[in-house]
Design a protein around this motif. Sequence first.
Motif, mmCIF file in Angstrom:
data_model
loop_
_atom_site.group_PDB
_atom_site.id
_atom_site.type_symbol
_atom_site.label_atom_id
_atom_site.label_comp_id
_atom_site.label_asym_id
_atom_site.label_seq_id
_atom_site.Cartn_x
_atom_site.Cartn_y
_atom_site.Cartn_z
ATOM 1 N N GLY A 35 0.737 -1.261 0.192
ATOM 2 C CA GLY A 35 -0.094 0.016 0.051
ATOM 3 C C GLY A 35 0.806 1.306 0.002
ATOM 4 O O GLY A 35 0.346 2.424 0.218
ATOM 5 N N VAL A 36 2.086 1.086 -0.146
ATOM 6 C CA VAL A 36 3.165 2.237 -0.431
ATOM 7 C C VAL A 36 2.867 3.170 -1.785
ATOM 8 O O VAL A 36 2.872 2.521 -2.821
ATOM 9 C CB VAL A 36 4.383 1.963 -0.028
ATOM 10 C CG1 VAL A 36 5.454 2.930 -0.276
ATOM 11 C CG2 VAL A 36 4.496 1.311 1.350
ATOM 12 N N ASP A 37 2.752 4.391 -1.627
ATOM 13 C CA ASP A 37 2.780 5.036 -2.735
ATOM 14 C C ASP A 37 4.201 5.224 -3.333
ATOM 15 O O ASP A 37 5.210 5.928 -3.304
ATOM 16 C CB ASP A 37 2.400 6.573 -2.710
ATOM 17 C CG ASP A 37 2.289 7.379 -3.772
ATOM 18 O OD1 ASP A 37 2.549 6.971 -4.794
ATOM 19 O OD2 ASP A 37 1.671 8.607 -3.887
ATOM 20 N N ALA A 38 4.363 4.044 -4.428
ATOM 21 C CA ALA A 38 5.780 3.801 -4.766
ATOM 22 C C ALA A 38 6.201 4.863 -5.682
ATOM 23 O O ALA A 38 7.394 5.143 -5.791
ATOM 24 C CB ALA A 38 5.746 2.418 -5.710
ATOM 25 N N ALA A 39 5.450 5.621 -6.549
ATOM 26 C CA ALA A 39 5.629 6.475 -7.453
ATOM 27 C C ALA A 39 6.322 7.876 -6.520
ATOM 28 O O ALA A 39 7.195 8.446 -6.854
ATOM 29 C CB ALA A 39 4.624 7.276 -8.171
ATOM 30 N N ARG A 40 5.546 8.223 -5.457
ATOM 31 C CA ARG A 40 5.970 9.191 -4.639
ATOM 32 C C ARG A 40 7.564 9.144 -4.007
ATOM 33 O O ARG A 40 8.108 10.029 -4.024
ATOM 34 C CB ARG A 40 4.795 9.700 -3.487
ATOM 35 C CG ARG A 40 5.322 10.839 -2.731
ATOM 36 C CD ARG A 40 4.219 11.308 -1.781
ATOM 37 N NE ARG A 40 3.962 9.875 -0.652
ATOM 38 C CZ ARG A 40 2.969 9.996 -0.283
ATOM 39 N NH1 ARG A 40 2.224 11.058 0.184
ATOM 40 N NH2 ARG A 40 2.448 8.994 0.757
ATOM 41 N N LEU A 41 7.465 7.701 -3.434
ATOM 42 C CA LEU A 41 8.691 7.331 -2.756
ATOM 43 C C LEU A 41 9.810 7.297 -3.711
ATOM 44 O O LEU A 41 11.015 7.851 -3.199
ATOM 45 C CB LEU A 41 8.489 5.958 -1.875
ATOM 46 C CG LEU A 41 9.590 5.999 -1.279
ATOM 47 C CD1 LEU A 41 9.781 6.784 -0.074
ATOM 48 C CD2 LEU A 41 9.331 4.385 -0.340
ATOM 49 N N LEU A 42 9.656 6.951 -4.778
ATOM 50 C CA LEU A 42 10.800 6.781 -5.784
ATOM 51 C C LEU A 42 11.014 8.120 -6.215
ATOM 52 O O LEU A 42 12.485 8.292 -6.485
ATOM 53 C CB LEU A 42 10.327 6.022 -6.967
ATOM 54 C CG LEU A 42 11.321 5.406 -8.017
ATOM 55 C CD1 LEU A 42 12.401 4.705 -7.361
ATOM 56 C CD2 LEU A 42 10.791 4.674 -9.000
ATOM 57 N N LEU A 43 10.510 9.246 -6.596
ATOM 58 C CA LEU A 43 10.565 10.526 -6.851
ATOM 59 C C LEU A 43 11.239 11.274 -5.663
ATOM 60 O O LEU A 43 12.241 12.166 -5.909
ATOM 61 C CB LEU A 43 9.257 11.191 -7.293
ATOM 62 C CG LEU A 43 8.931 10.778 -8.627
ATOM 63 C CD1 LEU A 43 7.660 11.305 -8.917
ATOM 64 C CD2 LEU A 43 9.716 10.933 -9.890
ATOM 65 N N LEU A 44 11.119 10.981 -4.685
ATOM 66 C CA LEU A 44 11.696 11.662 -3.259
ATOM 67 C C LEU A 44 13.370 11.046 -3.423
ATOM 68 O O LEU A 44 14.105 11.852 -2.815
ATOM 69 C CB LEU A 44 10.947 11.301 -2.085
ATOM 70 C CG LEU A 44 9.734 12.168 -1.866
ATOM 71 C CD1 LEU A 44 9.140 11.604 -0.584
ATOM 72 C CD2 LEU A 44 9.877 13.463 -1.968
ATOM 73 N N VAL A 45 13.559 10.012 -4.075
ATOM 74 C CA VAL A 45 14.934 9.551 -3.955
ATOM 75 C C VAL A 45 15.669 9.590 -5.182
ATOM 76 O O VAL A 45 16.783 10.326 -5.097
ATOM 77 C CB VAL A 45 14.993 8.011 -3.523
ATOM 78 C CG1 VAL A 45 16.211 7.482 -3.818
ATOM 79 C CG2 VAL A 45 14.325 7.546 -2.257
#
Length: 504
Positions: free
Chosen positions: A124-134
Amino acid sequence: MFPGQALALELDAALTNDPFLDELAFVQSATLTDLFGPNEHTHPPGAVTSRVTHGAFVLVEHKLAVSVAALVPLYNFASCALKRADEATRVEAENTANTFYGSGKPSAPKRKNTHEIGVDPVSGVDAARLLLLVNGDHATAWNRRKTRLLLQVGDAGNGNKESRDTSDTVDDTPSRPDDETAVDDRKSNKSSIDLKTKTQSELFFVECVLSRFPKAQHAWGHRRWVLSEFPAVHKSSQTRNRENLETFDSEVAVANAACLRKRLNYAAWRHRRWCALRFSNENSNSLQDELTRAAAFVQRNVSDYCGLHYRQSLLLRMMSGNAFKKQDDTKIEWNDEVSLIRTLISRYPGREALWCHARFLCFARLQFFAGEKKPGGVSLKEKKGGGTEKEEICKHELEYAASYLSPSTRIAGENESESTSFEPLHPSWAEHPAGEQVRFATAHALWVLELARRFRVPGFTGNSGAKQRTNAAIALEKAWPWGKRAADGMRWARIGGGKGDECG
């Protein structure tokens, strides 16, 4: 549980509870003691820290600090999570298509996703948001956010589109009561507010990513996509112009912040140029006001050619637009720009970016007074007095370049003999700013002579022009220890020789 899942879940929950994140940073250790000191009384209240991995991240006052050691596990998990999200979206789309097309229906209705785009179906993690923060320049993650935003605002956009499409048609049905009309108006206003809120939230997230990745091309492209895909709809032109100016001012602030974080930021200046040409009004003084506002940055960053290229784009738009129809007014603007660049050249010697901008100004003025669109083209109908203006421009440019030349590098005129009693500059002196200034001035003079030949300026064509270009090439050899090879290349390109003057 996947590697890094616990840390990703913890960070995703913190980001969901704080939707107004406005700054991102990577630090060696993300602990309150390392960031704010050992005294606990100086620690800001309400700070969110990682309980899974000590020192992984700190979220306080809408500022997120992530430890460098936590980037690799977060990136690996987010990449795998995004692949699982894409696979879940694909399977759901295939099942939906088989359900409706297999039943014999001619077309499938609009699909409503039960699974959100870019969200990991397992954790349930927002993968797109987390990936863009990295990684703020991840093109696939930005595309997933585009798809998600289109699905989120689709209903509001379709409602507005239907209302606009039916406004021009003739409806023979009886009019509805006023209370039903008021309900529809409230629904339309609510959908417009929701659309504006979602787009502003997306722009806010992009600005947060740019705070850590100010040169991310895909992030700037995504911001331009949001601005162009969801423009504000206004009934009056006055409201639309005011909204465009407000949007442009906010985009200028974002671009300025990115330029302060990373110098030579062409991506930010490109975005600012796109906004200036899209939201500015050619028939007003907005372009001139933007030139005045951008002059402060150019004066503080003389080696940054990105800001000078931005000014060139505005000047070209002013030339092609209807903002300045009078020739006298345009000449005054050119004089102001020439005065600015010459002041900077004399104040900061040896800056190649300033001399390149001086070349552009010479070319643009010749192009304007000749009425041409291409440097090699011939205008059949020149402006009245255009030839005299072109000749004065070339003479003034040559006189300005000659003011920086020493007797050993002075360019001999048409009736003057070449002086060969001086030795070339020593290589150690060539790296000095004064030596660079002489080299740039000599190259500028040779470039002006070649440009005058292409524009067929009287006095710079034929045998006299060829001799002046040859003398300028010889002067470049003296001003630059490696100038002989450059001059030979120019002669090979028929710039400094007499045989290549067929166009004259």
